[in-house]
Design an enzyme around this catalytic site. Sequence first.
Site, mmCIF file in Angstrom:
data_model
loop_
_atom_site.group_PDB
_atom_site.id
_atom_site.type_symbol
_atom_site.label_atom_id
_atom_site.label_comp_id
_atom_site.label_asym_id
_atom_site.label_seq_id
_atom_site.Cartn_x
_atom_site.Cartn_y
_atom_site.Cartn_z
ATOM 1 N N HIS A 308 0.866 -1.189 0.000
ATOM 2 C CA HIS A 308 0.000 0.000 0.000
ATOM 3 C C HIS A 308 0.895 1.230 0.000
ATOM 4 C CE1 HIS A 308 -3.191 2.801 1.172
ATOM 5 N NE2 HIS A 308 -4.032 1.851 0.797
ATOM 6 N N ASP A 366 -7.945 -5.259 0.222
ATOM 7 C CA ASP A 366 -8.450 -6.159 -0.830
ATOM 8 C C ASP A 366 -8.078 -7.616 -0.599
ATOM 9 O OD1 ASP A 366 -7.740 -3.396 -2.754
ATOM 10 O OD2 ASP A 366 -9.728 -4.295 -2.706
HETATM 11 C C1 SDX Z 1 -6.406 -0.062 -2.747
HETATM 12 O O1 SDX Z 1 -4.507 4.418 -2.083
HETATM 13 C C2 SDX Z 1 -5.498 3.865 -1.379
HETATM 14 O O2 SDX Z 1 -5.889 4.305 -0.316
HETATM 15 C C3 SDX Z 1 -6.108 2.662 -2.086
HETATM 16 C C4 SDX Z 1 -7.100 1.840 -1.259
HETATM 17 C C5 SDX Z 1 -8.372 2.615 -0.972
HETATM 18 O O3 SDX Z 1 -9.072 2.244 -0.018
HETATM 19 O O4 SDX Z 1 -8.709 3.508 -1.797
HETATM 20 O O5 SDX Z 1 -6.500 1.455 -0.034
HETATM 21 C C6 SDX Z 1 -7.520 0.584 -2.017
HETATM 22 O O6 SDX Z 1 -6.209 0.242 -3.889
HETATM 23 C C7 SDX Z 1 -5.511 -1.031 -2.021
HETATM 24 C C8 SDX Z 1 -4.294 -1.534 -2.914
HETATM 25 C C9 SDX Z 1 -4.807 -2.672 -3.798
HETATM 26 N N1 SDX Z 1 -3.808 -3.023 -4.802
HETATM 27 C C10 SDX Z 1 -3.107 -4.182 -4.730
HETATM 28 O O7 SDX Z 1 -3.227 -4.995 -3.813
HETATM 29 C C11 SDX Z 1 -2.171 -4.431 -5.922
HETATM 30 C C12 SDX Z 1 -0.808 -4.972 -5.433
HETATM 31 N N2 SDX Z 1 -0.102 -3.895 -4.732
HETATM 32 C C13 SDX Z 1 0.723 -3.039 -5.491
HETATM 33 O O8 SDX Z 1 0.692 -3.016 -6.842
HETATM 34 C C14 SDX Z 1 1.313 -1.846 -4.740
HETATM 35 O O9 SDX Z 1 1.673 -2.267 -3.494
HETATM 36 C C15 SDX Z 1 0.437 -0.619 -4.650
HETATM 37 C C16 SDX Z 1 -0.070 -0.193 -5.991
HETATM 38 C C17 SDX Z 1 -0.729 -0.865 -3.751
HETATM 39 C C18 SDX Z 1 1.276 0.512 -4.043
HETATM 40 O O10 SDX Z 1 2.257 0.843 -4.970
HETATM 41 P P1 SDX Z 1 3.416 1.921 -4.615
HETATM 42 O O11 SDX Z 1 3.114 2.630 -3.350
HETATM 43 O O12 SDX Z 1 3.652 2.728 -5.840
HETATM 44 O O13 SDX Z 1 4.654 0.991 -4.284
HETATM 45 P P2 SDX Z 1 5.737 0.592 -5.337
HETATM 46 O O14 SDX Z 1 5.080 0.075 -6.556
HETATM 47 O O15 SDX Z 1 6.705 1.733 -5.463
HETATM 48 O O16 SDX Z 1 6.460 -0.635 -4.592
HETATM 49 C C19 SDX Z 1 7.522 -0.404 -3.674
HETATM 50 C C20 SDX Z 1 8.333 -1.702 -3.716
HETATM 51 C C21 SDX Z 1 8.758 -2.103 -5.112
HETATM 52 O O17 SDX Z 1 9.939 -2.907 -4.998
HETATM 53 P P3 SDX Z 1 11.411 -2.156 -5.183
HETATM 54 O O18 SDX Z 1 11.378 -1.450 -6.525
HETATM 55 O O19 SDX Z 1 11.543 -1.214 -4.007
HETATM 56 O O20 SDX Z 1 12.403 -3.312 -5.137
HETATM 57 O O21 SDX Z 1 7.524 -2.791 -3.245
HETATM 58 C C22 SDX Z 1 7.327 -3.731 -4.302
HETATM 59 C C23 SDX Z 1 7.664 -3.020 -5.581
HETATM 60 O O22 SDX Z 1 8.099 -3.939 -6.573
HETATM 61 N N3 SDX Z 1 5.911 -4.130 -4.254
HETATM 62 C C24 SDX Z 1 5.469 -5.374 -4.443
HETATM 63 C C25 SDX Z 1 4.076 -5.300 -4.236
HETATM 64 N N4 SDX Z 1 3.717 -4.043 -3.938
HETATM 65 C C26 SDX Z 1 4.865 -3.324 -3.957
HETATM 66 N N5 SDX Z 1 6.111 -6.521 -4.776
HETATM 67 C C27 SDX Z 1 5.330 -7.621 -4.900
HETATM 68 N N6 SDX Z 1 3.980 -7.651 -4.698
HETATM 69 C C28 SDX Z 1 3.332 -6.514 -4.373
HETATM 70 N N7 SDX Z 1 2.002 -6.526 -4.175
#
Ligand code: SDX
Length: 432
Positions: A308, A366
């Site tokens: 998140h 989720d």
């Molecule tokens: C919702 O914003 C809100 O408030 C949203 C929400 C709401 O109520 O409105 O809470 C609802 O959307 C919840 C999130 C649901 N989405 C998912 O579950 C999809 C999977 N999660 C991700 O794609 C991700 O974690 C996000 C989109 C939720 C957040 O993305 P960020 O903040 O841009 O984080 P990032 O992509 O920069 O990741 C940081 C690091 C990266 O690795 P490095 O480059 O540092 O090595 O964490 C890794 C990412 O690769 N990473 C993950 C991951 N999420 C982040 N690696 C594997 N699996 C994951 N799920």
Amino acid sequence: MAEETVTIIDNTTGKRVDLPILRGTHGPAVFDVRKMYAELGMFTYDPGFVSTATCSSYITYIDGDTGILMYRGYPIEQLAAKSNYLEVCYLLLNGELPSTTQLQTFERNIGDHTMVHEGMRSFYRGFWHDAHPMAFLVGAVGAMSAFYHDSTDVSSPRHREISAHRLIAKMPTLAADSYKYSMGQPFNYPTNSLNYSENFLYMMFAVPTAPYEINPIHAKALNLILILHADHEQNASTSSVRLASSSLANPFASICAGIASLWGPAHGGANEAVIRTLNEIEDPKNIPKFIKRAKDKNDPYRLMGFGHRIYKNFDPRATLIRDACHELLDDMGVSDDPLFDTALELERIALEDDYFSERKLYPNVDFYSGIIMRAMGIPVNMFTVIFAMARTVGWIAQWMEMMDDPEQRIGRPRQLYVGHEKRDYIPIDKRP
Ligand code: SDX
């Protein structure tokens, strides 16, 4: 007391600007960059708004480090345990918990708008039966601008209030219609003697051939799901609603923008993706394979329901939903739900893995919500529709706040241009 400021100095030109620090009730302070371009000739740069506050708001507070979520100051745990969705709607829209009379009036106002124009039900017939319910919802809510044009003057507080009531009241009807249409079953009409959650379940599952009995366990679980998803400050879909409506677009068109943004698997579409992942895993012994893929930088695969932008601790909603999963399955006498068992094992294994703990990737709202909705018999492709139904009040509350905000102006971000220098047109016969 002297104004607190942050000083930015351009070391190339020596130009400097003092930017005022603004402090809120809780959370990080901000420094106000509005005069920076005029005084320094530079923009801030923040793709994805990781460090940018786009507005000030009274509605929802999140502390991602400690896993706090409050609606108008009330902790989500207390609202989840003691409130109901329409009362939370009143709170988000008006800023205070309602009196008995205020709640009764609000419930009546919502009840007056639960039916949709019969013309809309004809409009649906243009959709293919196998249309994804979110595609149906985007189309239907956008079409509301055509059917309810008499409440689209955004400069009128009364029009804003009527549109708010119409959207909150009609979303369950539209959501249930999207399901019925995909099933080829007749639509049900709302029954205002039922509460919000019961009415939705009735419209979703009742069929003319047999009486439908509301399952109170399901209605209670849905009420929790709706409360937990109602608002979440400036997430992608709420920011889409704010940006769309900053042009003074009508509320139905603006909420439509929010629904479209929520659909993405990185946002509200994750609940559907989580169930698909759990089904793909099939057996907990396969979990390490999926964890390995999620950690592989050369693989775009992400573990849906994890991570998140704000929560670097447990999403309090995920904890509440996980506990409700146990309760619902126990109440339903389901001793063993393989998908729930797989989810619990996946959470355990992921949280023991350095990759997830170092990046503070925890289950988000989720991760477990699909388990509950699936246990209620709600099809997977309806999960994000239910998220949209719940979040409609949050989008509207944020929209109303913005429309009353004296600082409100059309949102128009800038950019860092990295394209071509000026160049002259080349006639086609002179091109390589
Ligand atoms: C919702 O914003 C809100 O408030 C949203 C929400 C709401 O109520 O409105 O809470 C609802 O959307 C919840 C999130 C649901 N989405 C998912 O579950 C999809 C999977 N999660 C991700 O794609 C991700 O974690 C996000 C989109 C939720 C957040 O993305 P960020 O903040 O841009 O984080 P990032 O992509 O920069 O990741 C940081 C690091 C990266 O690795 P490095 O480059 O540092 O090595 O964490 C890794 C990412 O690769 N990473 C993950 C991951 N999420 C982040 N690696 C594997 N699996 C994951 N799920």
